[in-house]
Design an enzyme around this catalytic site. Structure first.
Site, PDB file in Angstrom:
ATOM      1  N   GLU A 201     -53.002 -43.721   1.894  1.00 51.25           N
ATOM      2  CA  GLU A 201     -53.094 -42.608   0.934  1.00 51.25           C
ATOM      3  C   GLU A 201     -51.925 -41.633   1.118  1.00 51.25           C
ATOM      4  O   GLU A 201     -52.115 -40.437   1.355  1.00 51.25           O
ATOM      5  CB  GLU A 201     -54.450 -41.912   1.057  1.00 51.25           C
ATOM      6  CG  GLU A 201     -55.574 -42.878   0.800  1.00 51.25           C
ATOM      7  CD  GLU A 201     -56.951 -42.235   0.611  1.00 51.25           C
ATOM      8  OE1 GLU A 201     -57.105 -41.043   0.927  1.00 51.25           O
ATOM      9  OE2 GLU A 201     -57.851 -42.926   0.123  1.00 51.25           O
TER      10      GLU A 201
ATOM     11  N   GLU B 119     -59.603 -50.101   1.652  1.00 49.49           N
ATOM     12  CA  GLU B 119     -60.652 -49.153   2.056  1.00 49.49           C
ATOM     13  C   GLU B 119     -61.664 -49.065   0.921  1.00 49.49           C
ATOM     14  O   GLU B 119     -61.283 -48.906  -0.237  1.00 49.49           O
ATOM     15  CB  GLU B 119     -60.018 -47.794   2.348  1.00 49.49           C
ATOM     16  CG  GLU B 119     -60.994 -46.776   2.908  1.00 49.49           C
ATOM     17  CD  GLU B 119     -60.287 -45.471   3.303  1.00 49.49           C
ATOM     18  OE1 GLU B 119     -59.175 -45.522   3.861  1.00 49.49           O
ATOM     19  OE2 GLU B 119     -60.867 -44.408   3.038  1.00 49.49           O
TER      20      GLU B 119
HETATM   21  C1  GAL Z   1     -60.211 -41.821   2.377  1.00 50.71           C
HETATM   22  C2  GAL Z   1     -59.257 -41.722   3.561  1.00 50.71           C
HETATM   23  C3  GAL Z   1     -60.007 -41.823   4.862  1.00 50.71           C
HETATM   24  C4  GAL Z   1     -61.201 -40.936   4.848  1.00 50.71           C
HETATM   25  C5  GAL Z   1     -62.077 -41.308   3.699  1.00 50.71           C
HETATM   26  C6  GAL Z   1     -63.374 -40.532   3.617  1.00 50.71           C
HETATM   27  O1  GAL Z   1     -59.650 -41.360   1.227  1.00 50.71           O
HETATM   28  O2  GAL Z   1     -58.319 -42.752   3.508  1.00 50.71           O
HETATM   29  O3  GAL Z   1     -59.149 -41.492   5.918  1.00 50.71           O
HETATM   30  O4  GAL Z   1     -60.764 -39.624   4.734  1.00 50.71           O
HETATM   31  O5  GAL Z   1     -61.356 -41.081   2.514  1.00 50.71           O
HETATM   32  O6  GAL Z   1     -64.097 -40.888   2.486  1.00 50.71           O
END
Ligand code: GAL
Length: 823
Positions: free
Chosen positions: A440, A516
């Site tokens: 991100e 993710e």
């Molecule tokens: C994502 C991020 C993670 C964590 C997660 C929580 O956007 O990559 O590090 O913050 O959100 O939902």
């Protein structure tokens, strides 16, 4: 010149024995030479350098000086994390995002002596990771600094050493005072292992081997090895380099030797090629490991030896068929994890990591993303051995900051070296399949995204062309400038499961990975009804959220998620439908300290885990288990202690069966079947105390039965150790689960009794926890209140063998004890 022959096998055996015999001889002020015969002195020694350090919390003038008096400092063994020893406070500068634990400055010192006989040898100190901004001195001489808290690094001590009786002292300053510098809990200190490496002047360079498998099939594997040697020699000096491959039973299966080496700065890298016939392939089900032993010899005497793991496997990401390993199509079923180990904080412990991986295996996980930083080397060693597909990630930010004092501020000076060191360190691990150059990254929205992605991808490809590169894109669209660089081999989706199915149209000809997913939220054992209405908490990521539950719990029915994510079921339902969706990494496998979304203080750890911070599975664990493993599952929840008459939603996850029938106190409440893409079944029934019984059936025959009973008042404690025999190595752990039971042995779902621990024998309590995200109780203590009937005590072995008794007591409850053998 290369040839294959059988010399040096005898030498090999000899130095292996010697190595075993001398391990463990380093200690504080112990001598680093060995009183054995000459030949034993020839060989590399890599020794654990974690014992008997002195520590001071706070800055200290002149503590780098050789003659500084540290006699009043605290004595401890590394790895060490001072933050986890501190108190939670909303005033700690890390904020709740960083776990609300203290940072600050700390100093470490360690003395040692080096034998006169070792004059002429080289000595290096290897740090696996120091959080953060470490600076190191030996005998008052400055060796350097490393701002990145996750990178492994080495210093050459040789020019500054004293020999004989005169002591040497290493001093390390760790500065984690400027916070926030992380979006999650970082820990503070020398939180990973430290090694002392002794070599001869001519030796395999640091991270000096690179082993690849350019061709693999059932009949043959071609192994290509690049070896870098440090030191100088002419051809007349008689140096030879051998690479020998051993199978898992230590049988030699291939060998190649290059003779009469010319060694200087220009000619110190050597290519060797070997073949392994009928190779046994590395897979997640059977992670078969060979090893490459590198031998540097002078006139037949071994002067250096070095081991590199070797897993023989081939894999492919395909536009249509997704991921395949050794020709077999499969999905990557992964989890993201941060590096903390719950109550142990960031201080690395191999057994704690192994336990996490075992718990993940039990759920059917086959992949790990090291979010969002280089992991401890031990994690990759375990993944090699246990069969996990690792997405190894380097950065959470580039030049644009995410937290006020983060790595972006040193990006220009350090990113190149850090990235190179990371790839060199990790590229020999068979478990590593994907490199991630960032998560991100804010630059994805402007032209610098393209520039930096290109630069980073070139650094990676220069050092390893055998693995695809990706990045976690939270804007996974074609206009994303990181994507537009054209350097991503896999388009990495963070979230956006609604867009997965459109991927072939949105990104024609590209390959997909869900870097993710999910970000579902839950507190173990908490249930909000109705369970079939979904809450998206918080409403916006950057706005305070106050509408949740008063006690700052989150329902574990899989009916709460972050708005950018989904419930567990929502993402998995899409993911399982299409082969081109090569795999996913759930945010997260375990709860971690920090980032307590959706709440603020006093919440201080995350709700994202499929498993809580103490290692106790939440209910969704069994949804995955029913989908991701062949093991037969029937999991029925919630608990059965409610107000009479309350309408309660009863869920069951099951597999290997056609249907589940539910009974309450013997009365049939109906048979349910998963229809369409259902992943669970549900009954809504008025509560009556008693026994809920679920029966799964296949072809009319009972498969499994599960009962949930209304529990009475807390009456007794039960202890269960995950391992009753542990090693007397000062590091091994036994994780003891504490259950609060009623008089009939039912777990009491609301029990929060305070439990006191006592140890008799050679062990100590390394940490306690209960998985509650808002608990203000310290992790380093000999008592812990239960949460929803459970608590955890982590027992750590000392270095003497013997029997250890852990006793747990609590006011008004029958105590319990468990015996652990330290061997
Ligand atoms: C994502 C991020 C993670 C964590 C997660 C929580 O956007 O990559 O590090 O913050 O959100 O939902």
């Amino acid at each position: 010149m290369h040839k294959t022959f059988n010399r040096a096998t005898i030498n090999m055996c000899r130095f292996t024995l010697v190595l075993v015999a001398v391990l463990g001889m380093y200690a504080c002020k112990s001598t680093i030479s060995f009183s054995a015969d000459e030949s034993e002195m020839q060989i590399r020694k890599r020794t654990d350098f974690t014992k008997d350090w002195s520590f001071h919390l706070g800055d200290q003038q002149n503590a780098q000086a050789a003659n500084f008096d540290d006699s009043q400092w605290r004595k401890l063994n590394l790895p060490h994390d001072w933050s986890v020893e501190g108190e939670f406070s909303k005033d700690n500068p890390a904020g709740t995002g960083g776990g609300a634990l203290p940072g600050g400055i700390g100093w470490y010192r360690k003395s040692f002596v080096v034998s006169e006989e070792d004059k002429g040898k080289l000595f290096f100190i290897d740090f696996d990771g120091v959080y953060t901004n470490s600076e190191v001195w030996v005998n008052g001489q400055y060796l350097g600094k490393r701002p990145n808290g996750y990178i492994s690094f080495r210093y050459d001590l040789t020019p500054y050493l004293n020999y004989g009786d005169q002591e040497n002292v290493i001093a390390v300053k760790v500065d984690n005072s400027q916070q926030p510098n992380s979006r999650w809990y970082s820990g503070s200190g020398i939180y990973r292992n430290v090694w002392m490496v002794k070599t001869n002047p001519v030796h395999v360079a640091h991270l000096g081997t690179f082993v690849t498998t350019p061709e693999v099939n059932e009949q043959i594997a071609r192994i290509a090895i690049k070896t870098k040697i440090d030191g100088k020699a002419t051809q007349k000096d008689g140096y030879a380099l051998s690479s020998v491959i051993y199978d898992a039973d230590n049988r030699e299966v291939a060998r190649v030797t290059s003779d009469n080496l010319q060694l200087n700065a220009e000619t110190n890298e050597f290519d060797q090629n070997l073949t392994v016939e009928n190779p046994r392939l590395w897979s997640v089900e059977e992670p078969y490991l060979y090893k490459v032993v590198t031998l540097v010899e002078q006139d037949g005497e071994v002067v250096d030896n070095f081991e590199t793991p070797l897993g023989i496997r081939y894999f492919n990401f395909d536009v249509e068929r997704g991921f395949s390993l050794n020709g077999k199509q499969m999905k990557i079923l992964g989890v993201c994890n941060h590096h903390d180990l719950g109550a142990l904080g960031a201080a690395i412990n191999t057994r704690a990591l192994e336990r996490q991986l075992e718990i993940m295996k039990g759920m059917g996980v086959n992949g790990i993303r090291t979010s969002h930083n280089p992991p401890a080397p031990e994690l990759l060693e375990l993944c090699d051995k246990m069969g996990f597909i690792v997405m190894d990630e380097m950065f959470d930010m580039w030049k644009k900051e995410k937290s006020k004092y983060d790595y972006s501020h040193v990006w220009d000076e350090w990113h190149k070296q850090d990235l190179q060191d990371f790839i060199r360190r990790d590229r020999n691990h068979p478990s590593v399949f994907i490199w991630s150059i960032g998560n991100e990254i804010p630059e994805q929205g402007d032209s610098t995204g393209t520039l930096i992605a290109t630069e980073l991808a070139h650094i990676v490809k220069n050092l390893d062309k055998t693995r695809p590169i990706t990045a976690g894109l939270n804007e996974p669209y074609p206009h994303n400038t990181i994507y537009k660089s054209g350097e991503l081999d896999l388009v990495g989706f963070n979230y956006h499961h609604q867009d997965f199915e459109k991927f072939p149209e949105t990104f024609p000809g590209e390959k997909f990975i869900a870097t993710e997913t999910t970000s579902a939220l839950a507190t173990r054992g908490s249930y909000d009804m109705p369970s079939d209405s979904i809450r998206r908490w918080p409403y916006k990521w950057d706005e305070p959220f106050t509408d949740g539950n008063e006690d700052l719990t989150v329902s574990a029915y899989d009916n709460v998620s972050a708005p950018w994510g989904s419930t567990h079921e929502e993402t998995w339902k899409v993911m399982k439908k299409h082969d081109f969706l090569s795999g996913m990494f759930i945010w997260t496998g375990f709860d971690y300290i920090g980032e307590p979304t959706p709440y603020g203080w006093p919440a201080r750890s995350s709700y994202f885990g499929v498993v809580d911070l103490a290692g106790f599975p939440k209910d969704s664990y069994y949804m995955y288990k029913s989908e991701w493993t062949n093991e037969t599952v029937l999991h029925v929840f919630p608990h059965w202690n409610w107000k009479p008459g309350k309408l309660v939603d009863v869920w069951a996850y099951y597999n290997n069966a056609d249907e589940v029938e539910l009974f309450l106190n013997g009365k049939a409440l109906g048979t349910k079947k998963k229809e369409g893409d259902d992943l669970h079944v549900m009954w809504r029934i008025p509560f009556q105390p008693g026994t809920l019984r679920a029966v799964s059936r296949k072809d009319g025959k009972e498969v499994l039965t599960k009962e949930v009973k209304t529990a009475g008042a807390p009456a007794k404690i039960m202890l269960k150790a995950d391992r009753e025999n542990i090693k007397a190595d000062g590091k091994d752990l036994s994780f003891v689960t504490v259950k609060i039971l009623d008089k009939d042995g039912n777990i009491v779902p609301g029990a929060d009794n305070m439990v006191n621990f006592k140890i008799a024998g050679n062990a100590f309590i390394a940490g306690v926890d209960n998985g509650l995200q808002t608990s203000m109780e310290p992790f380093k203590a000999s008592q812990r209140s239960a949460f929803h009937g459970l608590a955890l005590a982590i027992l750590q072995a000392k270095e003497e063998a013997g029997e250890v008794t852990l006793t747990a007591t609590s006011d008004g409850l029958e105590p319990a004890s468990v015996i652990i053998n330290i061997e």
